[in-house]
Design a protein around this motif. Sequence first.
Motif: not given
Length: 207
Positions: A9-26, A111-119
């Motif tokens: 969870x800690x890894x997910x939070x850090x990487x997703x926060x960094x990802x949002x900042x970096x990918x904001x222009x895209x 999470x970044x890795x895990x079973x894809x959420x079903x409908x």
Amino acid sequence: MKVYPSIKRIIDFILSLIGIIILLPIFLILAIIIKIDSKGPIFFKQKRVGKNKEYFYILKFRTMRIDTPKDMPTHMLENPDIFITKVGKFLRKTSLDELPQIINILKGEMSIIGPRPALWNQYDLIAERDKYGANDIVPGLTGWAQVNGRDELPIDAKAKYDGEYVENMGLIFDIKIFFKTILSVLKSDGIKEGANKAKVSSNNKNM
């Protein structure tokens, strides 16, 4: 495995926060292109099954017209091509439509890795996952089933792969899946569109 989910969870939070900042222009560029290409919202929300089968709304960039049938996996549509927008075809092929799920990860719904959420209405897949405890963990942006067939997998095989992930969940395994996902995306492995192309179930793309 008891300790890893907390670290994960800690890894997910850090990487997703960094990802949002970096990918904001895209994000901004894609948002503009989507609005220009077709009528409708930029994002698409869809009810999915999360940890312990609690519902949440997954976020994606909209890739289909607003008159597309709701809550139906794309592979179940007779002719999905008539609903997919021009920009949507590119987004789906490159998996860029999945980028907004970084927000779901940041919120702890995914999470970044895990079973894809079903409908929410994929009862057959949900029931199969119950056999392996795959509904008891946080769903992911990508997972073991996705790098082993994705849309091509039948329900029982997909659930079995999800179960294997539950049994072997760990940092090394997650890193392996992450890099295999990159290769799969580059090769567009396992992507099927339309009922006439794949009689499978899963959390396939919609909108």
